[in-house]
Design a protein around this motif. Structure first.
Motif, PDB file in Angstrom:
ATOM      1  N   ASP A   1       0.864  -1.177   0.000  1.00 44.81           N
ATOM      2  CA  ASP A   1       0.000   0.000   0.000  1.00 44.81           C
ATOM      3  C   ASP A   1       0.900   1.226   0.000  1.00 44.81           C
ATOM      4  N   HIS A   2       0.866   1.989  -1.081  1.00 47.94           N
ATOM      5  CA  HIS A   2       1.728   3.166  -1.175  1.00 47.94           C
ATOM      6  C   HIS A   2       1.013   4.271  -1.936  1.00 47.94           C
ATOM      7  N   VAL A   3       1.504   5.490  -1.780  1.00 51.96           N
ATOM      8  CA  VAL A   3       0.983   6.639  -2.520  1.00 51.96           C
ATOM      9  C   VAL A   3       2.147   7.275  -3.255  1.00 51.96           C
ATOM     10  N   ASP A   4       2.170   7.092  -4.571  1.00 55.20           N
ATOM     11  CA  ASP A   4       3.245   7.648  -5.409  1.00 55.20           C
ATOM     12  C   ASP A   4       4.628   7.286  -4.883  1.00 55.20           C
ATOM     13  N   GLY A   5       4.781   6.065  -4.435  1.00 58.33           N
ATOM     14  CA  GLY A   5       6.082   5.587  -3.972  1.00 58.33           C
ATOM     15  C   GLY A   5       6.315   5.708  -2.486  1.00 58.33           C
ATOM     16  N   ALA A   6       5.448   6.428  -1.769  1.00 57.09           N
ATOM     17  CA  ALA A   6       5.573   6.548  -0.307  1.00 57.09           C
ATOM     18  C   ALA A   6       4.824   5.385   0.338  1.00 57.09           C
ATOM     19  N   VAL A   7       5.575   4.474   0.939  1.00 50.71           N
ATOM     20  CA  VAL A   7       4.985   3.258   1.510  1.00 50.71           C
ATOM     21  C   VAL A   7       4.296   3.578   2.824  1.00 50.71           C
ATOM     22  N   ARG A   8       3.073   3.080   2.965  1.00 49.57           N
ATOM     23  CA  ARG A   8       2.318   3.341   4.183  1.00 49.57           C
ATOM     24  C   ARG A   8       2.677   2.317   5.265  1.00 49.57           C
ATOM     25  N   LYS A   9       2.518   2.732   6.508  1.00 47.37           N
ATOM     26  CA  LYS A   9       2.964   1.953   7.662  1.00 47.37           C
ATOM     27  C   LYS A   9       2.397   0.530   7.724  1.00 47.37           C
ATOM     28  N   PRO A  10       1.116   0.286   7.416  1.00 46.20           N
ATOM     29  CA  PRO A  10       0.614  -1.091   7.489  1.00 46.20           C
ATOM     30  C   PRO A  10       1.410  -2.083   6.636  1.00 46.20           C
ATOM     31  N   THR A  11       1.957  -1.620   5.518  1.00 42.51           N
ATOM     32  CA  THR A  11       2.759  -2.516   4.684  1.00 42.51           C
ATOM     33  C   THR A  11       4.043  -2.912   5.395  1.00 42.51           C
ATOM     34  N   LEU A  12       4.670  -1.965   6.069  1.00 38.09           N
ATOM     35  CA  LEU A  12       5.897  -2.271   6.802  1.00 38.09           C
ATOM     36  C   LEU A  12       5.610  -3.242   7.945  1.00 38.09           C
ATOM     37  N   GLU A  13       4.432  -3.134   8.544  1.00 37.22           N
ATOM     38  CA  GLU A  13       4.035  -4.090   9.580  1.00 37.22           C
ATOM     39  C   GLU A  13       3.858  -5.487   8.976  1.00 37.22           C
ATOM     40  N   LEU A  14       3.296  -5.553   7.769  1.00 36.97           N
ATOM     41  CA  LEU A  14       3.129  -6.841   7.096  1.00 36.97           C
ATOM     42  C   LEU A  14       4.466  -7.509   6.823  1.00 36.97           C
ATOM     43  N   LEU A  15       5.472  -6.712   6.489  1.00 32.83           N
ATOM     44  CA  LEU A  15       6.794  -7.281   6.240  1.00 32.83           C
ATOM     45  C   LEU A  15       7.361  -7.926   7.505  1.00 32.83           C
ATOM     46  N   THR A  16       7.099  -7.320   8.660  1.00 31.06           N
ATOM     47  CA  THR A  16       7.517  -7.918   9.931  1.00 31.06           C
ATOM     48  C   THR A  16       6.847  -9.271  10.124  1.00 31.06           C
ATOM     49  N   LEU A  17       5.537  -9.343   9.881  1.00 31.32           N
ATOM     50  CA  LEU A  17       4.799 -10.591  10.037  1.00 31.32           C
ATOM     51  C   LEU A  17       5.223 -11.620   8.986  1.00 31.32           C
ATOM     52  N   ALA A  18       5.475 -11.161   7.767  1.00 36.75           N
ATOM     53  CA  ALA A  18       5.851 -12.080   6.685  1.00 36.75           C
ATOM     54  C   ALA A  18       7.138 -12.820   7.011  1.00 36.75           C
ATOM     55  N   ARG A  19       8.060 -12.163   7.708  1.00 44.36           N
ATOM     56  CA  ARG A  19       9.337 -12.801   8.028  1.00 44.36           C
ATOM     57  C   ARG A  19       9.175 -13.971   8.999  1.00 44.36           C
ATOM     58  N   ARG A  20       8.049 -14.024   9.690  1.00 49.25           N
ATOM     59  CA  ARG A  20       7.783 -15.175  10.561  1.00 49.25           C
ATOM     60  C   ARG A  20       7.441 -16.422   9.738  1.00 49.25           C
TER      61      ARG A  20
END
Length: 320
Positions: A9-28
């Motif tokens: 989830d991003h706006v013109d290349g600016a990644v929104r915080k929920p996506t960064l949280e998903l990356l934390t969960l994905a690494r599990r």
């Protein structure tokens, strides 16, 4: 190692915080592979790589901006075919849940929505959900196909971990349905300078006890002192005291911040359904028997017009 698709989830290349949280969960679950679509998609690679994405699949086709939802489903379906992931993680926004549901149908998989936690299991990812207005926690897993899981904002910390973040162009073949609904006009919403309600770490909400639109300035002042978003109960919204876009509840938005402050809100089940998964809940209400006090971590029995301004003043004093 198994790979996990993360829809960006991003706006013109600016990644929104929920996506960064998903990356934390994905690494599990495995190695995160991000899928960034639309204008500025390639520009997301740096931030995504800094937060654990080993690869970033991008497509900047005009269809993602010109048409609703379906082009993104086409792209995710193409990414699933390329990666063969163990799971697909999507932010639990209104659009995200529609994209996830359509994708699950396309690839013949089960779907879990509004997860608040994820962990690896012997038979696939195990998701934790809050059910019945957060009265129960439920653990579940998808039993068929590639699990498609939407995750609520603020469900995991943002944890930077350096990874390659290698950019790869995603070849997308758009379906006939992709152009079925065209976007004709966009009108930017006026910015308040406050965080997005569903993503905010702190939310300050007002209800019927605020007793008028002009009195919401008290709620806004407290929110601004904390860098918080402003919410409102259904009663306040229906009375016209605050915009419907700020309604928290079963028929409004669901929030799960680190801190939720409810002022002049009785705590009816409709409201509780939208905020009960908040990590810490504080309530201010002059009715000691208000249902809101049944679920709070800290409660203040008092007039919000006495309590909230004092709290705001104390916060501002400590900040200076």
């Amino acid at each position: 190692m198994a790979e996990v698709l993360v829809f960006v989830d991003h706006v013109d290349g600016a990644v929104r915080k929920p996506t960064l949280e998903l990356l934390t969960l994905a690494r599990r679950l495995g190695e995160p592979v991000a899928v960034a679509l639309g204008a500025g998609a390639r520009g997301t690679a740096g931030v995504l790589g800094e937060h654990g994405a080993v690869r970033v699949l991008t497509s900047e086709a005009a269809e993602f901006a010109d048409y609703l939802v379906v082009p993104k489903v086409d792209a995710l379906q193409a990414a699933v075919a390329v990666v063969s992931p163990v799971a697909v993680l999507v932010p639990s926004s209104a659009e995200g849940k529609e994209v996830a549901a359509r994708l699950a149908v396309r690839i013949g998989s089960g779907i879990i929505t509004d997860a608040v936690d994820l962990e690896a299991g012997e038979s696939g990812p195990v998701a934790t959900q809050s059910a019945f207005a957060a009265s129960f926690s439920v653990k579940s897993r998808v039993s068929r196909g590639v699990p498609v899981i939407t995750v609520k904002p603020n469900s995991a910390p943002v944890e930077p971990v350096a990874a390659a973040g290698a950019v790869e162009e995603l070849a997308v073949e758009f379906s006939a349905a992709a152009t079925g609904t065209k976007v004709l006009l966009r009108t930017p919403r006026a910015s308040t300078g406050r965080p997005e309600l569903t993503e905010a770490a702190i939310v300050v909400s007002g209800g019927r006890g605020v007793n008028g639109a002009e009195n919401f300035a008290v709620i806004e002042a407290l929110a601004d002192s904390l860098g918080a978003a402003v919410g409102a109960s259904r009663a306040a919204v229906d009375a016209g005291w605050y915009p419907h876009t700020n309604q928290v509840g079963q028929t409004g938005k669901s929030v799960s911040p680190q801190l939720y402050i409810a002022s002049g809100i009785s705590g009816a089940i409709q409201h509780r359904a939208g905020m009960q998964t908040s990590k810490t809940i504080v309530a201010v209400n002059k009715d000691a028997e208000a249902p809101i006090f049944e679920l709070v971590d800290f409660g203040v029995v008092g007039d919000l017009f006495d309590v909230v301004p004092q709290l705001t003043e104390e916060i501002n004093t400590r900040k200076n």
